[in-house]
Design a protein around this motif. Structure first.
Motif, PDB file in Angstrom:
ATOM      1  N   MET A 199     -11.478   8.339  -1.616  1.00 40.17           N
ATOM      2  CA  MET A 199     -10.153   7.983  -1.117  1.00 40.17           C
ATOM      3  C   MET A 199      -9.074   8.407  -2.101  1.00 40.17           C
ATOM      4  SD  MET A 199     -11.185   4.208   0.323  1.00 40.17           S
ATOM      5  CE  MET A 199      -9.533   3.802   0.879  1.00 40.17           C
ATOM      6  N   LEU A 200      -9.346   8.207  -3.399  1.00 37.02           N
ATOM      7  CA  LEU A 200      -8.385   8.650  -4.412  1.00 37.02           C
ATOM      8  C   LEU A 200      -8.240  10.167  -4.392  1.00 37.02           C
ATOM      9  CD1 LEU A 200      -9.350   6.352  -7.428  1.00 37.02           C
ATOM     10  CD2 LEU A 200      -7.357   6.173  -5.942  1.00 37.02           C
ATOM     11  N   GLY A 201      -9.337  10.881  -4.105  1.00 37.76           N
ATOM     12  CA  GLY A 201      -9.250  12.339  -3.998  1.00 37.76           C
ATOM     13  C   GLY A 201      -8.325  12.766  -2.875  1.00 37.76           C
ATOM     14  N   VAL A 202      -8.423  12.086  -1.738  1.00 33.46           N
ATOM     15  CA  VAL A 202      -7.517  12.383  -0.619  1.00 33.46           C
ATOM     16  C   VAL A 202      -6.075  12.081  -1.004  1.00 33.46           C
ATOM     17  CG1 VAL A 202      -6.905  11.699   1.725  1.00 33.46           C
ATOM     18  CG2 VAL A 202      -9.296  12.054   1.116  1.00 33.46           C
ATOM     19  N   LEU A 203      -5.867  10.977  -1.716  1.00 36.75           N
ATOM     20  CA  LEU A 203      -4.520  10.617  -2.153  1.00 36.75           C
ATOM     21  C   LEU A 203      -3.958  11.641  -3.142  1.00 36.75           C
ATOM     22  CD1 LEU A 203      -5.121   6.804  -2.468  1.00 36.75           C
ATOM     23  CD2 LEU A 203      -3.284   7.819  -1.119  1.00 36.75           C
ATOM     24  N   ALA A 204      -4.790  12.128  -4.039  1.00 35.24           N
ATOM     25  CA  ALA A 204      -4.334  13.147  -4.993  1.00 35.24           C
ATOM     26  C   ALA A 204      -3.945  14.428  -4.271  1.00 35.24           C
ATOM     27  CB  ALA A 204      -5.424  13.412  -6.034  1.00 35.24           C
ATOM     28  N   LEU A 205      -4.758  14.830  -3.286  1.00 39.90           N
ATOM     29  CA  LEU A 205      -4.422  16.014  -2.496  1.00 39.90           C
ATOM     30  C   LEU A 205      -3.137  15.797  -1.716  1.00 39.90           C
ATOM     31  CD1 LEU A 205      -5.212  18.823  -1.466  1.00 39.90           C
ATOM     32  CD2 LEU A 205      -6.570  17.701   0.324  1.00 39.90           C
ATOM     33  N   ALA A 263      -4.243   8.801   3.420  1.00 44.79           N
ATOM     34  CA  ALA A 263      -3.183   9.814   3.512  1.00 44.79           C
ATOM     35  C   ALA A 263      -1.861   9.185   3.932  1.00 44.79           C
ATOM     36  CB  ALA A 263      -3.596  10.901   4.502  1.00 44.79           C
ATOM     37  N   GLY A 264      -1.918   8.220   4.846  1.00 44.62           N
ATOM     38  CA  GLY A 264      -0.699   7.523   5.249  1.00 44.62           C
ATOM     39  C   GLY A 264      -0.080   6.741   4.109  1.00 44.62           C
ATOM     40  N   LEU A 265      -0.932   6.168   3.253  1.00 46.26           N
ATOM     41  CA  LEU A 265      -0.434   5.434   2.094  1.00 46.26           C
ATOM     42  C   LEU A 265       0.361   6.348   1.164  1.00 46.26           C
ATOM     43  CD1 LEU A 265      -0.363   2.923   0.228  1.00 46.26           C
ATOM     44  CD2 LEU A 265      -2.576   3.663  -0.685  1.00 46.26           C
ATOM     45  N   ALA A 266      -0.092   7.593   0.993  1.00 51.14           N
ATOM     46  CA  ALA A 266       0.625   8.532   0.141  1.00 51.14           C
ATOM     47  C   ALA A 266       2.011   8.831   0.688  1.00 51.14           C
ATOM     48  CB  ALA A 266      -0.182   9.824   0.007  1.00 51.14           C
ATOM     49  N   ILE A 267       2.119   8.962   2.011  1.00 53.72           N
ATOM     50  CA  ILE A 267       3.420   9.239   2.620  1.00 53.72           C
ATOM     51  C   ILE A 267       4.374   8.069   2.398  1.00 53.72           C
ATOM     52  CG2 ILE A 267       4.585   9.672   4.817  1.00 53.72           C
ATOM     53  CD1 ILE A 267       2.035  11.096   5.734  1.00 53.72           C
ATOM     54  N   VAL A 268       3.854   6.846   2.513  1.00 53.23           N
ATOM     55  CA  VAL A 268       4.689   5.667   2.274  1.00 53.23           C
ATOM     56  C   VAL A 268       5.114   5.598   0.810  1.00 53.23           C
ATOM     57  CG1 VAL A 268       4.693   3.143   2.277  1.00 53.23           C
ATOM     58  CG2 VAL A 268       3.668   4.390   4.177  1.00 53.23           C
ATOM     59  N   ALA A 269       4.207   5.984  -0.094  1.00 52.87           N
ATOM     60  CA  ALA A 269       4.489   5.869  -1.527  1.00 52.87           C
ATOM     61  C   ALA A 269       5.555   6.845  -2.000  1.00 52.87           C
ATOM     62  CB  ALA A 269       3.205   6.079  -2.328  1.00 52.87           C
ATOM     63  N   ALA A 270       5.633   8.009  -1.364  1.00 52.25           N
ATOM     64  CA  ALA A 270       6.603   9.025  -1.789  1.00 52.25           C
ATOM     65  C   ALA A 270       7.487   9.407  -0.614  1.00 52.25           C
ATOM     66  CB  ALA A 270       5.875  10.253  -2.349  1.00 52.25           C
ATOM     67  N   PRO A 271       8.410   8.532  -0.211  1.00 51.82           N
ATOM     68  CA  PRO A 271       9.253   8.816   0.955  1.00 51.82           C
ATOM     69  C   PRO A 271      10.292   9.891   0.651  1.00 51.82           C
ATOM     70  CG  PRO A 271       9.987   6.807  -0.113  1.00 51.82           C
ATOM     71  CD  PRO A 271       8.750   7.243  -0.841  1.00 51.82           C
ATOM     72  N   GLY A 272      10.952  10.349   1.702  1.00 51.72           N
ATOM     73  CA  GLY A 272      11.998  11.350   1.535  1.00 51.72           C
ATOM     74  C   GLY A 272      13.209  10.809   0.782  1.00 51.72           C
ATOM     75  N   VAL A 294      -2.655  -0.410  -6.521  1.00 50.57           N
ATOM     76  CA  VAL A 294      -2.299  -1.742  -6.009  1.00 50.57           C
ATOM     77  C   VAL A 294      -2.976  -2.018  -4.677  1.00 50.57           C
ATOM     78  CG1 VAL A 294      -0.384  -3.148  -5.171  1.00 50.57           C
ATOM     79  CG2 VAL A 294      -0.130  -1.826  -7.276  1.00 50.57           C
ATOM     80  N   TRP A 295      -2.851  -1.095  -3.743  1.00 52.30           N
ATOM     81  CA  TRP A 295      -3.279  -1.390  -2.379  1.00 52.30           C
ATOM     82  C   TRP A 295      -4.764  -1.155  -2.159  1.00 52.30           C
ATOM     83  CZ3 TRP A 295      -0.248  -4.473  -0.050  1.00 52.30           C
ATOM     84  CH2 TRP A 295       1.119  -4.434  -0.319  1.00 52.30           C
ATOM     85  N   LEU A 296      -5.366  -0.196  -2.871  1.00 49.65           N
ATOM     86  CA  LEU A 296      -6.811  -0.014  -2.715  1.00 49.65           C
ATOM     87  C   LEU A 296      -7.587  -1.143  -3.368  1.00 49.65           C
ATOM     88  CD1 LEU A 296      -7.482   3.815  -3.066  1.00 49.65           C
ATOM     89  CD2 LEU A 296      -7.186   2.410  -1.022  1.00 49.65           C
TER      90      LEU A 296
END
Length: 533
Positions: free
Chosen positions: A123-129, A31-40, A72-74
């Motif tokens: 993990m990908l499911g969590v990232l998609a959510l 979940a933290g990776l998703a936040i880094v990937a799509a910053p404000g 990339v990171w997974l």
């Protein structure tokens, strides 16, 4: 048949993995990776950009940027997460039961592959959510298109997850790669695969990003922006001076050839997972060899017996003279036990080059990083050997746990100083006082980091997963993480972490090690026999 008993094996292995506390940590990290990937919109970093622009956060772009970041990171972190399934069966005794069962080896390997793939897919499911939540949170587009959001996870991230799961299993079945060397080798394999996989000429489309880049370029042209004038496409964590401008991108339509390439990549991953059946012994003791942990355990037992002679175990007279030095010498011997002569020859060659290379800047930028990646497998033993060799309870009778801990730490510092001795002497000789101070601080920091990660995880794999990327950032000139003074200005001034910062980090890590040991040494409450009723 190949699939006989497959489903129970997959389900049982997957349930065993998700019940572990580390699995929740992995999901939180995803979940933290998703936040880094799509910053404000006002952020000064990005993961995917086309020159000075990025796509607006609609479903297609948010899903794509998070899916590519996870690809990339997974491929790196996921490898270390799922690695160890075969070794765990061997350590727990399950392997002996499987060796006696009428279970085909390909079925066993396929089950391990599928359970690893399920872990990565979760993990990908969590990232998609998280991508769905982030689209709403960023507020640039509230119209949700589930197909556009999930498409990159299915077509790009999932096939690469299959490749990662297959590679982790393959490494476990190759004697040379099943231990720590495989963890280090995978980092460099991952680096080449990620960089080369972005090329439009990569086999089977590489990681699948080339068609995405063409689609992004077409969207820019349609909006009156020359993609060549906008700048180059970049995938990876990048810091930017000013927030990026946005453009609209509504996804891409994968061609039939693209879909066949992703399918072929998945099929190859399955084949790679099953092909070790040609040589994998499946825990047959008649085809095995004595393990290194057994040899190290014997050395631990021998050293503990010698301690009784010196009065260092309960019930014997205590002699304090020279105890600290004897302890450190014993820990140093254990730390480097089994190291081949050629390892020392390479370390000596690096030291000789460091002493003879001119100017000094070449030592700090090239040879010191080389000297301090060479012992990575030895450092990773710090804080882990007692548990991995099964002698932790045996050594628990030792009354001075703190003395033993700091002797192990001192042995790690000694190894680090010896490995980088050539560079340190050359800096002193060349008058590089600041570089020498950073060298000294790093000689304490690196083994302390290894000891802390080993003590916390009780496994050598965490340090082997963390240190190579950290080292890679330093080698590529990323000053905020430079702990050895390799990144310098034109006048030779180090741009990385200061000696004071390194000292503070070292002390904090030592405190973590001490606190962890104290907590684990506390007596556990004993449940009364009738408490369950």
């Amino acid at each position: 048949m190949l699939t006989r008993g497959l489903v129970p094996l997959v389900a049982g292995d997957f349930k065993d993995r998700v019940r572990r506390p580390v699995y929740l940590v992995v999901l939180a990290a995803a979940a933290g990776l998703a936040i880094v990937a799509a910053p404000g919109g006002d952020a000064h970093w990005t993961v995917m950009q086309f020159g000075d622009r990025r796509g607006a956060y609609n479903s297609a772009y948010t899903g794509m940027v998070v899916a590519l970041a996870s690809t990339v990171w997974l491929a790196l972190g996921g490898f270390y997460v799922v690695r160890g399934a075969v070794a765990r069966d061997a350590d727990t005794g399950v392997g002996r039961l499987l060796a006696a069962a009428r279970l085909p080896t390909p079925t066993y390997l396929l089950a391990k592959f599928l359970s690893s793939l399920l872990v990565l897919a979760s993990m990908l499911g969590v990232l998609a959510l998280a991508a769905f939540v982030l689209q709403w949170a960023r507020g640039e587009s509230r119209a949700v298109d589930p197909v556009a959001l999930l498409q990159p996870f299915v077509l790009i991230a999932l096939p690469m997850a299959a490749v990662t799961a297959a590679a982790a299993l393959l490494f476990e079945t190759i004697p040379l790669l099943k231990a720590g060397l495989g963890n280090v080798v995978w980092f460099f394999v991952w680096t080449v695969a990620v960089l080369g996989g972005q090329s439009p000429h990569a086999p089977l489309g590489g990681i699948g990003v080339a068609d995405v880049v063409r689609s992004l370029g077409s969207a820019l042209r349609a909006q009156g922006v020359d993609p060549h004038g906008a700048g180059e496409f970049s995938l990876g964590l990048t810091f930017v001076e000013r927030p990026l401008r946005t453009f609209e991108w509504h996804g891409f339509d994968p061609s039939q050839g693209y879909l066949l390439q992703r399918l072929a990549l998945t099929v190859i991953a399955v084949a790679v997972a099953v092909v070790p059946a040609l040589w994998f012994a499946r825990f047959d003791p008649s085809r095995g060899t004595p393990s290194q942990p057994a040899a190290v355990a014997a050395e631990f037992a021998d050293r503990t017996a010698r301690r009784a002679t010196f009065g260092e175990v309960p019930g014997t007279p205590v002699r304090t003279g020279g105890t600290a030095l004897r302890l450190m010498a014993g820990e140093a011997r254990i730390l480097v036990r089994g190291t081949a002569w050629w390892w020392w020859a390479v370390a000596a060659g690096i030291a000789v080059l460091s002493l003879t290379l001119t100017p000094v800047s070449g030592v700090s930028r090239v040879l010191l990083p080389l000297a301090w990646i060479w012992p990575v497998l030895l450092w990773s033993r710090l804080g882990t050997q007692r548990r991995e060799c099964g002698v932790e309870a045996f050594l628990g009778a030792y009354p001075f746990a703190g003395r033993r801990l700091y002797a192990e730490w001192a042995a790690g510092v000694l190894l680090t100083a010896v490995a980088g001795a050539g560079a340190g002497v050359r800096m002193a000789w060349g008058g590089d006082g600041t570089g020498l101070a950073l060298w000294g601080c790093a000689a304490f920091f690196v083994p302390t980091l290894a000891l802390a990660l080993g003590t916390l995880s009780r496994s050598h794999r965490l340090f082997q997963a963390v240190y190579p990327p950290l080292w890679y950032f330093v080698v590529n000139g990323f000053a905020p993480l430079d702990f050895m003074g390799a990144v310098r200005d034109a006048d030779g001034t180090p741009r990385g972490l200061s000696p004071g910062t390194l000292v503070l980090m070292t002390l904090v890590l030592l405190a973590v090690v001490q606190a962890t040991g104290t907590v684990r040494s506390l007596p556990r409450p004993v449940r009364a026999a009738g408490a369950a009723g």
